[in-house]
Write an enzyme that holds these catalytic residues in place. Sequence first.
Site, mmCIF file in Angstrom:
data_model
loop_
_atom_site.group_PDB
_atom_site.id
_atom_site.type_symbol
_atom_site.label_atom_id
_atom_site.label_comp_id
_atom_site.label_asym_id
_atom_site.label_seq_id
_atom_site.Cartn_x
_atom_site.Cartn_y
_atom_site.Cartn_z
ATOM 1 N N CYS A 166 -20.623 -29.396 -11.881
ATOM 2 C CA CYS A 166 -19.879 -27.893 -11.961
ATOM 3 C C CYS A 166 -18.914 -27.945 -13.041
ATOM 4 C CB CYS A 166 -19.734 -27.430 -10.816
ATOM 5 S SG CYS A 166 -18.825 -28.282 -9.471
ATOM 6 N N TYR A 167 -17.827 -29.022 -12.663
ATOM 7 C CA TYR A 167 -16.857 -28.846 -13.702
ATOM 8 C C TYR A 167 -17.362 -29.254 -15.011
ATOM 9 C CZ TYR A 167 -13.523 -28.967 -9.685
ATOM 10 O OH TYR A 167 -12.580 -28.619 -8.378
#
Lengths: 315, 315, 315, 315
Positions: free
Chosen positions: A118-119
């Site tokens: 996600c990051y």
Amino acid sequence: RAEAERDLGQFYPFLAGLPGADIKISVYDAEHAAAECELAFLAVPAGTALRMAPDLLGRGVKVIDFSADFRLEDPDVYQQWYGEPHTAREALASAVYGLPELNAAAIRNANLVANPGCYPTASILGLAAALKHDLVDPDTIIIDAASGASGAGRKPVIPNLYCEISDNFRAYGAPRHRHTPEIEQELGKLAGSPLTLTFTPHILPMKRGILATIYARLRDPQMPVSQIRDIFAAFWAGEKWLRLLPEGALPETAHVRGSMYCDIAVLKDDRTGRLIILCAIDNLCRGAAGQALANANLMSGLAVDCGMENLCPLP
Amino acid sequence: RAEAERDLGQFYPFLAGLPGADIKISVYDAEHAAAECELAFLAVPAGTALRMAPDLLGRGVKVIDFSADFRLEDPDVYQQWYGEPHTAREALASAVYGLPELNAAAIRNANLVANPGCYPTASILGLAAALKHDLVDPDTIIIDAASGASGAGRKPVIPNLYCEISDNFRAYGAPRHRHTPEIEQELGKLAGSPLTLTFTPHILPMKRGILATIYARLRDPQMPVSQIRDIFAAFWAGEKWLRLLPEGALPETAHVRGSMYCDIAVLKDDRTGRLIILCAIDNLCRGAAGQALANANLMSGLAVDCGMENLCPLP
Amino acid sequence: RAEAERDLGQFYPFLAGLPGADIKISVYDAEHAAAECELAFLAVPAGTALRMAPDLLGRGVKVIDFSADFRLEDPDVYQQWYGEPHTAREALASAVYGLPELNAAAIRNANLVANPGCYPTASILGLAAALKHDLVDPDTIIIDAASGASGAGRKPVIPNLYCEISDNFRAYGAPRHRHTPEIEQELGKLAGSPLTLTFTPHILPMKRGILATIYARLRDPQMPVSQIRDIFAAFWAGEKWLRLLPEGALPETAHVRGSMYCDIAVLKDDRTGRLIILCAIDNLCRGAAGQALANANLMSGLAVDCGMENLCPLP
Amino acid sequence: RAEAERDLGQFYPFLAGLPGADIKISVYDAEHAAAECELAFLAVPAGTALRMAPDLLGRGVKVIDFSADFRLEDPDVYQQWYGEPHTAREALASAVYGLPELNAAAIRNANLVANPGCYPTASILGLAAALKHDLVDPDTIIIDAASGASGAGRKPVIPNLYCEISDNFRAYGAPRHRHTPEIEQELGKLAGSPLTLTFTPHILPMKRGILATIYARLRDPQMPVSQIRDIFAAFWAGEKWLRLLPEGALPETAHVRGSMYCDIAVLKDDRTGRLIILCAIDNLCRGAAGQALANANLMSGLAVDCGMENLCPLP
């Protein structure tokens, strides 16, 4: 395994009554999976996909893996950050990094796709245009990011409890969070040569959403911000999930909640010659499940947004 | 004015029954204030203190001002960031910046103290040791900070509504937030020469607390983090409100909630040679009211923590 | 008016890029509205719809009103609770109370539909089966309900601020909240005679969702809970938006967030002979906009869930 | 045990630097405890205090127990609700229910005090005046209460996770929560005869605080609310921790956060003849630790608020 034989709608009561709620949870069996599925999503702990993916691929099943097991192209880098040798190097060599906007052609032909973290999704989408067009000095990149609590998964451990996260803000994993090499790898490709950066994640008192605030020095401190925005706009032209915000607007995680949107703002700090890129996504949809579905669509010869044409943020 | 003649305990019902709850709110009158008070706290909109402070000082009343009106030593810088000429230059020349740990001696002798902003408090306390000891290159400083919603005050405007802030995270004021020159001014003094930095504030879905995540390049990338921590420890020795966290621990805003504590962690990103300083305070207590009380103590010849000896965080 | 000429996607940035985001906000003009629209949604302050609705109806435009102006059949009751005389009695006589599950046939033929309040929606759906089947003594009904902060609208006033609602829980409007007569009116119809009840709303530190916890004495304290559940199940058979939860499960507002679902649990307190009904809805969707859309579908000869077939909760 | 040998300030970092932060956590040993302590607080799982308390009492150590083991006077009721026989009947016979305002004299002479549950504290304090003065019909009492998540303790299980509690509201334990018999026992004493009531707890998306909304029919539906308030005021006269709110004000959990205050509002629903009592406490302080300290003060011959004289709510 603990939930085997239950319906999906029993496990997640909010799904009751919806199509698919009657799907039975079953214990994984490779042979059975191969007989039933053309494509499998692996949402298993780090290390487990190393064993499962090659088996499924060998049985003709396409695989989308949610873990980091097939994200790092260099098995030595994997060992360095995850502490274990990479034991599925052949599969690794065939894996494609599943960021639809950047790698659609390769994903369409892939049998194994590593679904991005996600990051990294927010960081790479935020910086792609700037690095591809050599706008910034790669040695000066700092990514300061914050995520909703769902990013840590559903494990019942003290740091994930309501009373630990509510009404609180803190960094974690710094200065060596495991998403760092994944971000560096993909950004290095865009920049044309390897790079090293600083990445600091934080945990927010909310469920969903990631905001990355990204800093880097401009190659040309005199370049007007309007020109930079034009370059970003041209880079992302035609990508419906990328929303370059109008001047003066800044991304908010609530505005992308539950959607595939990636909202980006480009600012210039005239006083220091720094570019500041703000990038918001929903960590569960764009940063995980929705992105996996987009990849599955591409791998199946469908439109990338098939079944998600009307996916709308729900703040 | 709207609340005049009400008791404090009526205005803030949580105070009912406590000492002082029966204090009557009254409309400000300089003559009356001068007759009753030795020291006045001004919590008024920007610009208003320019008029009120000189008047009170002229009547022999010491003043602690919560606004930015007396924080910037250079009236031209004030005009540049606040858009209005500074009309109280004499008072300004006598004002002391009220960070107790750094300026205690001057505060003790001051008649006018500018109470620091909340972001500047966290930023300056975080960086003071590093700049005083020339550990980092001032040109590379980036302060990425986030604050609870109380930092925006109690004004009833749309962006302060529950439904706008809850379950949301966003930056604001970038890239030219008004706290920037205040931070630069005080850090420049510590560094020994003017500096320019990047500061990006964010708004958190919680009431209270600030976390500043600060980045800067080390002058000596080989300096071990243990040595840096020793320098910080020596710099802050004897300061009870500064808690340099043990190795491996990171500050959490919940751990300083409602207290004067400033929790600091020092990390080194070996891969990039950057120092990362994390600094947490309570924006209302350390960043505003409590700090004002500490300044009032010093200006009145009392111990800095008089009345706050047992102030304990309430997570 | 303040937003006239802006796009919807500018006003609500999360809508940008979606179908309809380019719709221009315009100042209301009855003639223009009548020329362009077959049906109008009125989301205006109490009292304003009294003027607007008759005008639109007179021009042949069907109306769905979100206010309380056409919910109370008896104009005297309206005046008693809202303090003003009802000035649109003819329109009122033709209005239909827009709860799709209970009044579908009448809604289909209506030109004016009063969209129910959010608390009444949860309360009426929760109690309908019990009153229709005379299971409880109407004199003993107590509705204790709690709502997310969006129920109060988007008005910038102190009680709606983040710092007032976050980390806090309180009742309001008790003991005479204006939704009371609306609930009594509709439940009285189901019971077959007028009734009076106690209703206490609370405000929750969250954005969306209502939970009503409803108490009433059973006519027959010996009736087994399984029989009561069967009666509820039969009453709601075929209604896809009503989910009678399996035994042992209790409704959670997160499970209906952003959807049309109304989740109901039926408990019996054997020790006191009381029935306890728990009922959860999303106050914005089921309790307002989504319900209005369902009503518009019925008034337009469409399926009640047209355009909402796949509306799924997003916790 | 897992934390043995760590300092309190390491276990709870927010305590670092405060008096007592250097206390070492040690494994419990009865002999050692008896040698060191005059009084012991037991915060152990249900059932464990049955063994520990008699042992400590036998060694001359006074005991305050946080569990339910000594709250129910009748061992058969204990067995009925907790599923196990009561194995410390002698100790039980000597136990005092530790609500300082109601039982101060007995607590002063007690060697074993059962610290009340958090819901019972709010419920009993809310209803005490009404039952003592026979204002309401005990058969009609309904207690609808909601608690912050800290009420569930710090156990790492799925329902306590941030993502399960945040942005959600639900009932639990209904219709037979274990706090019911404890409330009934103490209220029965005040009423002068046994009573049975309905109690429904809910979990709030916040850390701390309980609000109980209590309903009961007035014996005399014509009694004016001002007279009822006067009776409450006389009943609680002189109790500094009981704040009977002024007419028109309603309790908010934020107003008692971190304090010993119990804020009470008395409303009358004229239309139904019901009394509505709203009662807010902090579940951790008034409902647990602070109340235990008050009991310890009484048992030690000190003023009940010794060490808590200036304890102020921190919203």
